[in-house]
Design an enzyme around this catalytic site. Sequence first.
Site, mmCIF file in Angstrom:
data_model
loop_
_atom_site.group_PDB
_atom_site.id
_atom_site.type_symbol
_atom_site.label_atom_id
_atom_site.label_comp_id
_atom_site.label_asym_id
_atom_site.label_seq_id
_atom_site.Cartn_x
_atom_site.Cartn_y
_atom_site.Cartn_z
ATOM 1 N N ASP A 87 0.879 -1.157 0.000
ATOM 2 C CA ASP A 87 0.000 0.000 0.000
ATOM 3 C C ASP A 87 0.925 1.218 0.000
ATOM 4 O OD1 ASP A 87 -3.200 0.607 1.614
ATOM 5 O OD2 ASP A 87 -2.073 1.775 0.158
HETATM 6 C C1 GLC Z 1 -4.344 4.338 -0.017
HETATM 7 C C2 GLC Z 1 -5.250 3.171 0.342
HETATM 8 C C3 GLC Z 1 -5.364 2.156 -0.760
HETATM 9 C C4 GLC Z 1 -5.264 2.866 -2.088
HETATM 10 C C5 GLC Z 1 -3.823 3.354 -2.202
HETATM 11 C C6 GLC Z 1 -3.604 4.151 -3.497
HETATM 12 O O1 GLC Z 1 -3.639 4.775 1.111
HETATM 13 O O2 GLC Z 1 -4.965 2.484 1.547
HETATM 14 O O3 GLC Z 1 -6.604 1.467 -0.595
HETATM 15 O O4 GLC Z 1 -5.577 2.004 -3.166
HETATM 16 O O5 GLC Z 1 -3.427 4.121 -1.079
HETATM 17 O O6 GLC Z 1 -4.299 5.352 -3.419
#
Ligand code: GLC
Length: 727
Positions: A280
């Site tokens: 993430d």
């Molecule tokens: C965010 C979220 C994730 C998302 C990613 C890209 O912090 O936790 O669900 O897809 O970053 O934006």
Amino acid sequence: MPSEPVYRQSQAPIETRIADLLARMTREEKIGQLGQVCIPDFLDRRDEYLEGIRAGRWGSRILAATAFAGNDSGPGLDVAELNAIQRVAIEESRLGIPLLFGRDVIYGHRTVFPIPHSQAASFDPDLVERCMAATAAEASAEGVQWTFSPMLDLVRDPRWGRVIESYGEDPFLLARMGAAAVRGFQGPDPSAPDRLLACAKHFAGYGGAEAGRDYDTAEWTENTLHNMVLPPFRSAAEAGVATVMAGFNDLGGTPVSASETLLRGWLKDTLGWQGFAVSDWGSIFDLIGHRVAEDDREAARLGFRAGIDMEMTAGIYERELPGLLDSGAIPPEWLDDAVARILRAKFRAGLFDNPYTDPDRAAKVLRAPAHVALAEELATRSAVLLKNDGILPLHQALGKVAVLGPFAEARREHLGSWCLDGRASDVTTILDGLRRAAPRTEFTTAPAAFSDAMVDAARSAEIAVLCLGESHVRNGENRSIAHLALPPGQEAVIEAIADVGVPIVVVDCSGRYLPIPAAERRAAAILHAGVLGTEAGTAIARLLTGQANPSGKLPISIPRATGQIPIYYNRKSLGKIATFSDRYRGHEDLPRTPLYPFGFGLSYSRFTLERPALSATELAVGDTVEARIRVRNDGPRAGAEVVQMYIQDVAASTARPERELKAFARVELQPGDETEVRFPITAETLAFYNADRRWTPEPGRFRVGLGNSSTCPLDLELDLLEPPISG
Ligand code: GLC
């Protein structure tokens, strides 16, 4: 002409193309594929970034403005710019490996569908699949190739802001909805220009954040992890999901972005999944915050050893992997495996053969009438009618109805908190929807800012429709709440308008399913509309006027109060309750049941479900027993009922839930019509992660129940027979 290198030959098998390309790549180019970069200031530093792309520094770009993309939609997409960047990667880098453009296309693009937490209430995976296919057609037309959806976190705590992205508290419903979303996004062939690579997230257990506080620790036990949290990810893998995203949370002390047991172990080795895992946003760097790593070098080692193939935005692999490989801390074959997985996704997506987006496609597909119709249908099926004394549907002879509250004329709020490409101007308001749906009725309103004006407007109306709820600024990532209730002041408005004696219909447009005590006491009807997207006003109006019949069922239990959390239907049986069930209270100050149970939802029709039966009372491994029930629509209007099958394992090697959803079907019936719903039961239906840590059925007695909510009686008995001893 010298023949094209094998990896460029579109007819060659993907694995052959991967092997050929890997053999040609330098170590630096391999490490470059593992990095996903966010380039919000691309236009300011264009030359620098294009130089990096020529050098093969990155394998992917996330199209986001900030880390909180969902709440900060930033600038829109520019197909020409993305094609120009891709052209540099293809034509000016040494091997011409295409970039993979990813974006949070969570539940829609320009046509915005209901949030997943509302979609789940439809209990209609087939419709969800078609809606996500429409989403893929729109997003791909604007240059997106990969979406970070579906989110498969099991959630039992609605204080958690990201509950709005989840399909709720039940692993079977999550699995069906998640697999449908994967099929919708990817289609049978993700290389088709109108499809996206999907991403099952957040692996795993993020939804267990303590007290609903985002990013907080999750303490799922191994038994619950394997019986509840992981099965939706297995279903997504079986549906062919191309990627999986690791979560921010730690699970029992191990941050999941450093969990070799989960990623390299269960997902890649046990399941044999061949996709790639992405971190993430900065979640590998966050290992320092979790205090399992003291510096970037150790964080990178832990993340890569765990099995995270691509790192999102922190650049930590680019900086640290060369040293880790030189020192032998990371074996080179792990690098090749990670790169092969990423290349496999790019080949599956067709990027080597069709890397550019046709700039003319967007105008044809964005908000195509077929997409808008799908959005209206899913929105209509996603609302849940919780209470109705007969005031709904609104009678056509009504003269004046006051439509009041913050959502009466809201637009942006109906798009929810992970909406990057929807436009508030595309949203139909509830007031406009009602005026279109019932032109003979006068629908008045009042400024949502002044409750005295609302009360005054209600006083002169026959009925007050209060359009209430939390907006998108109160949920989503990093937006959890401590008190599970409507935003300040809204309960008081219900009381004030009820005090002037006007019958009230409450329409709750919250992303969460909230207890609303004032509505329970004073409202004649409660429709949980949820967050329904661009077609919210049209769908809600159709439901309130009876042009559509509510059919939604709760994907999560609604607690009576915050203090009941967590409260969910598939809870384990309590030892003590067996002896003094009648006197057991749970809490002294509340009944021990939720306000509304999982699977519950009313309709304007009266459905009779009767004569549940099993085709046999004994089941041998390898055979199938059929569970059946008759469903009749006793009128007065056509409608749909969601028939559900629950099964209880009477005694097993571990404590098992009181019941588990094992099948559901949405049946549509005209008044007076009836049908028989049949569900197959096999030994696999009864399998679970048992005391021996094996996913297997255990012979013995089971109770089966069929009905229209999780409170249906378990009145059928079935014996799973011992398998014959193999000779
Ligand atoms: C965010 C979220 C994730 C998302 C990613 C890209 O912090 O936790 O669900 O897809 O970053 O934006």
